[in-house]
Motif scaffolding. Structure first.
Motif, PDB file in Angstrom:
ATOM      1  N   ALA A 261       0.833  -1.205   0.000  1.00 37.01           N
ATOM      2  CA  ALA A 261       0.000   0.000   0.000  1.00 37.01           C
ATOM      3  C   ALA A 261       0.868   1.255   0.000  1.00 37.01           C
ATOM      4  O   ALA A 261       0.590   2.229  -0.711  1.00 37.01           O
ATOM      5  N   THR A 262       1.936   1.231   0.781  1.00 40.19           N
ATOM      6  CA  THR A 262       2.848   2.373   0.853  1.00 40.19           C
ATOM      7  C   THR A 262       3.516   2.623  -0.489  1.00 40.19           C
ATOM      8  O   THR A 262       3.655   3.776  -0.933  1.00 40.19           O
ATOM      9  N   ALA A 263       3.944   1.558  -1.153  1.00 43.77           N
ATOM     10  CA  ALA A 263       4.597   1.709  -2.456  1.00 43.77           C
ATOM     11  C   ALA A 263       3.656   2.351  -3.464  1.00 43.77           C
ATOM     12  O   ALA A 263       4.054   3.224  -4.252  1.00 43.77           O
ATOM     13  N   HIS A 264       2.394   1.932  -3.461  1.00 40.90           N
ATOM     14  CA  HIS A 264       1.421   2.536  -4.377  1.00 40.90           C
ATOM     15  C   HIS A 264       1.189   4.005  -4.033  1.00 40.90           C
ATOM     16  O   HIS A 264       1.073   4.850  -4.929  1.00 40.90           O
ATOM     17  N   ARG A 265       1.135   4.319  -2.748  1.00 41.08           N
ATOM     18  CA  ARG A 265       0.908   5.709  -2.366  1.00 41.08           C
ATOM     19  C   ARG A 265       2.076   6.590  -2.786  1.00 41.08           C
ATOM     20  O   ARG A 265       1.887   7.690  -3.310  1.00 41.08           O
ATOM     21  N   GLN A 266       3.289   6.126  -2.560  1.00 42.32           N
ATOM     22  CA  GLN A 266       4.454   6.913  -2.946  1.00 42.32           C
ATOM     23  C   GLN A 266       4.544   7.098  -4.459  1.00 42.32           C
ATOM     24  O   GLN A 266       5.110   8.077  -4.935  1.00 42.32           O
ATOM     25  N   ALA A 267       3.981   6.132  -5.200  1.00 42.61           N
ATOM     26  CA  ALA A 267       3.981   6.240  -6.663  1.00 42.61           C
ATOM     27  C   ALA A 267       2.826   7.111  -7.169  1.00 42.61           C
ATOM     28  O   ALA A 267       2.688   7.305  -8.385  1.00 42.61           O
ATOM     29  N   GLY A 268       1.992   7.596  -6.250  1.00 43.38           N
ATOM     30  CA  GLY A 268       0.868   8.432  -6.648  1.00 43.38           C
ATOM     31  C   GLY A 268      -0.384   7.665  -7.020  1.00 43.38           C
ATOM     32  O   GLY A 268      -1.338   8.250  -7.540  1.00 43.38           O
ATOM     33  N   HIS A 269      -0.410   6.355  -6.750  1.00 45.31           N
ATOM     34  CA  HIS A 269      -1.586   5.536  -7.046  1.00 45.31           C
ATOM     35  C   HIS A 269      -2.518   5.579  -5.834  1.00 45.31           C
ATOM     36  O   HIS A 269      -2.679   4.606  -5.110  1.00 45.31           O
ATOM     37  N   HIS A 270      -3.133   6.728  -5.601  1.00 49.05           N
ATOM     38  CA  HIS A 270      -3.869   6.943  -4.354  1.00 49.05           C
ATOM     39  C   HIS A 270      -5.116   6.062  -4.237  1.00 49.05           C
ATOM     40  O   HIS A 270      -5.431   5.584  -3.139  1.00 49.05           O
ATOM     41  N   GLN A 271      -5.827   5.850  -5.344  1.00 48.45           N
ATOM     42  CA  GLN A 271      -7.028   5.017  -5.281  1.00 48.45           C
ATOM     43  C   GLN A 271      -6.671   3.582  -4.899  1.00 48.45           C
ATOM     44  O   GLN A 271      -7.320   2.966  -4.054  1.00 48.45           O
ATOM     45  N   ARG A 272      -5.632   3.065  -5.539  1.00 50.54           N
ATOM     46  CA  ARG A 272      -5.177   1.711  -5.225  1.00 50.54           C
ATOM     47  C   ARG A 272      -4.673   1.646  -3.782  1.00 50.54           C
ATOM     48  O   ARG A 272      -4.957   0.681  -3.053  1.00 50.54           O
ATOM     49  N   ALA A 273      -3.916   2.636  -3.346  1.00 49.19           N
ATOM     50  CA  ALA A 273      -3.395   2.647  -1.981  1.00 49.19           C
ATOM     51  C   ALA A 273      -4.531   2.699  -0.965  1.00 49.19           C
ATOM     52  O   ALA A 273      -4.496   2.001   0.060  1.00 49.19           O
ATOM     53  N   TYR A 274      -5.553   3.514  -1.252  1.00 46.85           N
ATOM     54  CA  TYR A 274      -6.675   3.634  -0.324  1.00 46.85           C
ATOM     55  C   TYR A 274      -7.384   2.288  -0.152  1.00 46.85           C
ATOM     56  O   TYR A 274      -7.752   1.897   0.966  1.00 46.85           O
ATOM     57  N   ARG A 275      -7.557   1.576  -1.243  1.00 45.36           N
ATOM     58  CA  ARG A 275      -8.220   0.272  -1.159  1.00 45.36           C
ATOM     59  C   ARG A 275      -7.358  -0.727  -0.374  1.00 45.36           C
ATOM     60  O   ARG A 275      -7.876  -1.493   0.451  1.00 45.36           O
ATOM     61  N   LEU A 276      -6.055  -0.714  -0.604  1.00 43.45           N
ATOM     62  CA  LEU A 276      -5.168  -1.642   0.101  1.00 43.45           C
ATOM     63  C   LEU A 276      -5.098  -1.336   1.594  1.00 43.45           C
ATOM     64  O   LEU A 276      -5.103  -2.248   2.423  1.00 43.45           O
ATOM     65  N   TYR A 277      -5.026  -0.045   1.936  1.00 41.88           N
ATOM     66  CA  TYR A 277      -5.018   0.314   3.357  1.00 41.88           C
ATOM     67  C   TYR A 277      -6.328  -0.112   4.027  1.00 41.88           C
ATOM     68  O   TYR A 277      -6.339  -0.574   5.173  1.00 41.88           O
ATOM     69  N   GLY A 278      -7.444   0.041   3.303  1.00 36.83           N
ATOM     70  CA  GLY A 278      -8.731  -0.374   3.862  1.00 36.83           C
ATOM     71  C   GLY A 278      -8.787  -1.869   4.115  1.00 36.83           C
ATOM     72  O   GLY A 278      -9.263  -2.319   5.163  1.00 36.83           O
TER      73      GLY A 278
END
Length: 366
Positions: A261-278
């Motif tokens: 989730a962190t890797a996606h967030r740092q890459a700017g993939h916020h929608q994907r990161a939000y789903r993974l964190y959830g």
């Protein structure tokens, strides 16, 4: 009343072959399609296909099939789409590799797969194949694939194969020691740790799934040292592998999920990161409790990602609620102050185009 038509065995066999051929090419609804083309009752054609499969499953392979009847060792061939092992089965069109339900991929012609795998064996280690025939046939060489290859991942056609080579040049205990050293060096000498991890993962295909926990853990550590697509690729490999090897709620799997989730967030993939964190927060709520520090910290990070997505009011409301719960359940915990700092920064941001927060309520990498 019209008498029901009678069909010869040749007509029935030809219809069944057309169904299997349509299925092998990935066409949807092959039975309905062939029934329309041949002007047959769909239920009748379904009966023919069912009976033909039953006969093929119990049939003894013909003696004249010869060397072309090559079945790869169990567990060597995996599906790219469902990641499950593919098994050999006799059908009306011959020997094929297929997946268990619910995967709906088309089966692969087993002879064509053996030919492609055998070519790889002959290219890299022809010495493994006894010189019983001349020239050495690729389908015979495929019998020795397990001596050279750790895993084969099959794509959409028999020649779309991804080979995972085993890291067997060094003993396993040596790889384990390298991984232990890489963990020690990750914070003090990340470049050296990176080289050690690359050596451990040499020949590993990150698009596949690890067959050992050692490779999964090495990939997870490597992901924490990388950024962008490279970090996502290895983090995804580690999370997928640990989910398969240890289960979706095992502590190492949950740690790998946070890294992904962190890797996606740092890459700017916020929608994907939000789903993974959830998803991670939901798993933690079950394993350690809904009000555990880990669970609330991940939900707080989800609030920051929600703000990154432009939902500013909802993000501030969610984070304020989490801070209240965290302060009540974990009085004096330093994470509460970090959450409060994040909330203050959110409140002072004026527009949705303001720079997104890159901090994490867990500390370290966001």
């Amino acid at each position: 009343m019209a008498k029901p038509r009678k069909y010869t065995s040749d007509v029935i066999a030809d219809a069944v072959r057309q169904v299997e051929a349509a299925r092998a090419t990935g066409r949807r609804g092959p039975i309905s399609t062939v029934a329309r083309e041949l002007q047959l009752d769909r239920r009748l054609l379904q009966t023919w296909v069912t009976k033909a499969r039953a006969r093929a499953t119990t049939a003894v392979p013909r003696a004249d099939v010869g060397d072309d009847l090559v079945v790869l060792p169990d567990g060597l061939l995996h599906c790219l789409f469902c990641q499950q092992p593919m098994t050999a089965a006799f059908t009306a069109v011959g020997l094929v590799y297929d997946c268990p339900p619910p995967c709906r991929r088309p089966p692969l012609n087993a002879v064509a797969v053996a030919e492609a795998v055998g070519q790889v064996v002959l290219q890299h280690a022809a010495r493994l194949v006894p010189a019983l025939t001349h020239p050495k046939r690729a389908v015979i060489a495929a019998v020795h694939a397990h001596r050279l290859i750790a895993r084969i991942t099959a794509g959409g056609h028999p020649t779309d194969l991804r080979i995972t080579w085993p890291a067997t040049a060094r003993p396993r205990h040596a790889l384990t020691e390298e991984l232990r050293l890489a963990r020690q060096l990750a914070t003090t000498e990340p470049a050296r740790a990176h080289r050690l991890l690359q050596s451990i993962l040499a020949g590993v295909d990150p698009a596949a799934t690890a067959i050992s926990t050692l490779h999964a853990e090495a990939a997870h550590l490597l992901a924490t040292l990388l950024h962008g697509i490279a970090a996502i690729r290895w983090a995804d490999y580690a999370h997928r592998s640990l989910t398969h090897l240890q289960g979706p709620t095992a502590p190492p799997t949950l740690t790998a999920a946070h890294t992904l989730a962190t890797a996606h967030r740092q890459a700017g993939h916020h929608q994907r990161a939000y789903r993974l964190y959830g998803q991670l927060a939901d798993h933690l709520a079950v394993t350690v409790g809904p009000d555990a520090h880990q669970t609330l910290a991940v939900r707080a990070t989800s609030a920051l990602v929600l703000h990154d997505l432009g939902h500013h009011d909802a993000a501030r409301t969610l984070l304020a609620d989490i801070i209240s719960r965290h302060r009540r359940v974990h009085p004096g915990h330093p994470a509460t102050a970090r959450m409060t700092d994040h909330l203050d920064r959110l409140r002072h941001q004026q527009t949705a185009s303001s720079p997104a927060l890159v901090g994490s309520v867990l500390g370290g990498r966001a």
